[in-house]
Design a protein around this motif. Structure first.
Motif, mmCIF file in Angstrom:
data_model
loop_
_atom_site.group_PDB
_atom_site.id
_atom_site.type_symbol
_atom_site.label_atom_id
_atom_site.label_comp_id
_atom_site.label_asym_id
_atom_site.label_seq_id
_atom_site.Cartn_x
_atom_site.Cartn_y
_atom_site.Cartn_z
ATOM 1 N N ASP A 50 0.820 -1.203 0.000
ATOM 2 C CA ASP A 50 0.000 0.000 0.000
ATOM 3 C C ASP A 50 0.863 1.267 0.000
ATOM 4 N N LYS A 51 1.967 1.228 0.762
ATOM 5 C CA LYS A 51 2.865 2.383 0.803
ATOM 6 C C LYS A 51 3.486 2.631 -0.566
ATOM 7 N N ALA A 52 3.913 1.558 -1.237
ATOM 8 C CA ALA A 52 4.498 1.701 -2.568
ATOM 9 C C ALA A 52 3.476 2.243 -3.556
ATOM 10 N N VAL A 53 2.252 1.731 -3.503
ATOM 11 C CA VAL A 53 1.193 2.195 -4.402
ATOM 12 C C VAL A 53 0.934 3.685 -4.191
ATOM 13 N N ILE A 54 0.819 4.103 -2.937
ATOM 14 C CA ILE A 54 0.512 5.503 -2.635
ATOM 15 C C ILE A 54 1.649 6.419 -3.086
ATOM 16 N N LEU A 55 2.891 6.008 -2.868
ATOM 17 C CA LEU A 55 4.017 6.837 -3.294
ATOM 18 C C LEU A 55 4.084 6.955 -4.814
ATOM 19 N N VAL A 56 3.806 5.868 -5.512
ATOM 20 C CA VAL A 56 3.811 5.927 -6.979
ATOM 21 C C VAL A 56 2.701 6.864 -7.470
ATOM 22 N N LEU A 57 1.527 6.786 -6.860
ATOM 23 C CA LEU A 57 0.442 7.692 -7.240
ATOM 24 C C LEU A 57 0.815 9.151 -6.953
ATOM 25 N N MET A 58 1.465 9.402 -5.822
ATOM 26 C CA MET A 58 1.852 10.760 -5.455
ATOM 27 C C MET A 58 2.801 11.374 -6.479
ATOM 28 N N GLU A 59 3.756 10.580 -6.935
ATOM 29 C CA GLU A 59 4.870 11.140 -7.685
ATOM 30 C C GLU A 59 4.754 11.013 -9.198
ATOM 31 N N SER A 60 4.017 10.032 -9.674
ATOM 32 C CA SER A 60 4.070 9.702 -11.097
ATOM 33 C C SER A 60 3.068 10.459 -11.954
ATOM 34 N N GLY A 61 1.954 10.899 -11.360
ATOM 35 C CA GLY A 61 0.885 11.467 -12.158
ATOM 36 C C GLY A 61 0.049 10.425 -12.876
ATOM 37 N N LEU A 62 0.286 9.149 -12.572
ATOM 38 C CA LEU A 62 -0.473 8.081 -13.219
ATOM 39 C C LEU A 62 -1.913 8.049 -12.727
ATOM 40 N N ARG A 63 -2.825 7.711 -13.615
ATOM 41 C CA ARG A 63 -4.189 7.398 -13.224
ATOM 42 C C ARG A 63 -4.190 6.019 -12.561
ATOM 43 N N ALA A 64 -5.184 5.746 -11.730
ATOM 44 C CA ALA A 64 -5.281 4.416 -11.123
ATOM 45 C C ALA A 64 -5.411 3.344 -12.203
ATOM 46 N N SER A 65 -6.139 3.679 -13.271
ATOM 47 C CA SER A 65 -6.329 2.715 -14.361
ATOM 48 C C SER A 65 -5.036 2.443 -15.115
ATOM 49 N N GLU A 66 -4.043 3.338 -15.012
ATOM 50 C CA GLU A 66 -2.730 3.113 -15.609
ATOM 51 C C GLU A 66 -1.810 2.389 -14.633
ATOM 52 N N LEU A 67 -1.883 2.769 -13.377
ATOM 53 C CA LEU A 67 -1.036 2.131 -12.372
ATOM 54 C C LEU A 67 -1.260 0.621 -12.319
ATOM 55 N N VAL A 68 -2.514 0.182 -12.470
ATOM 56 C CA VAL A 68 -2.801 -1.251 -12.364
ATOM 57 C C VAL A 68 -2.260 -2.031 -13.558
ATOM 58 N N LEU A 69 -1.851 -1.338 -14.621
ATOM 59 C CA LEU A 69 -1.287 -2.007 -15.791
ATOM 60 C C LEU A 69 0.217 -2.220 -15.688
#
Length: 209
Positions: A50-69
């Motif tokens: 969960d920590k890794a997911v949240i940090l990637v969302l914070m920094e990358s600008g990725l949509r959730a639908s992109e992060l899951v890919l």
């Protein structure tokens, strides 16, 4: 995830992304998701995935639908020189665009790289699945589960709930406040058309392309 060697990337491209995100990181605050909220999440979330997911969302600008890919091999770790000549471990990544156009490129700081590596080496060391963020059954996380997870952590840490889209809006605000032009912000958020930025940009003075 390539932890041994960096894939060959055009130096000019990498340098541009490093400078872009470094400039955003030096902006002291954002009018949307505050630095205090970011710090509370980073310090308070103790589940490695969960920590890794949240940090990637914070920094990358990725949509959730992109992060899951994301697959492991879509992120490449390397060492780069940041403005001011400081050397840091960072990561660049690519992911298929869900809005059309070419693959998206994104950047992760050393902090996010460490969180992702900690998750993979501790929780996924014996698993050969290419998926970067897996659910309990080994499949891909769903965007709905990520939204639910973020809300749960906000509740547990006493943070007012906010949507994942606010991560993107906050990144746009930091880039804008840091002096980035519309073209750079559009690229960071994976938009094909500049007019799409109206959905994420705060009412700030913009630097024209």
């Amino acid at each position: 995830m390539n932890t041994a060697a960096e894939q060959k990337v055009e130096v000019s491209d990498v340098s541009a992304w490093v400078a872009l995100y470094h400039r955003a990181a030096t902006v002291p605050s954002t009018p949307l998701v505050s630095q205090d909220v970011y710090d509370a999440l980073v310090d308070g979330v103790d589940d490695l995935r969960d920590k890794a997911v949240i940090l990637v969302l914070m920094e990358s600008g990725l949509r959730a639908s992109e992060l899951v890919l994301l697959d492991r091999n879509m992120i490449t770790i390397g060492v780069h020189t940041l403005p001011g000549e400081s050397i840091q471990t960072i990561a660049t990544g690519t992911v298929p665009s869900v809005k059309g156009g070419q693959e998206r490129q994104f950047f992760l700081s050393a902090r996010a790289v460490k969180a992702v590596c900690d998750y993979l080496t501790t929780k996924r060391n014996d698993d050969t699945s290419p998926v970067l963020f897996a659910n309990r059954y080994g499949g891909r996380l769903g965007a709905a589960l990520i939204r639910h997870t973020l809300s749960n952590w906000c509740d547990r840490l006493g943070i007012e709930r906010f949507g994942m889209h606010e991560f993107r809006r906050s990144l746009a605000a930091r880039l804008c406040e840091g002096g980035c032009d519309l073209r750079a912000i559009k690229s960071a958020l994976g938009y094909v058309k500049s007019e799409s930025l109206i959905d994420v940009l705060p009412p700030l003075a913009l630097k024209a392309v």
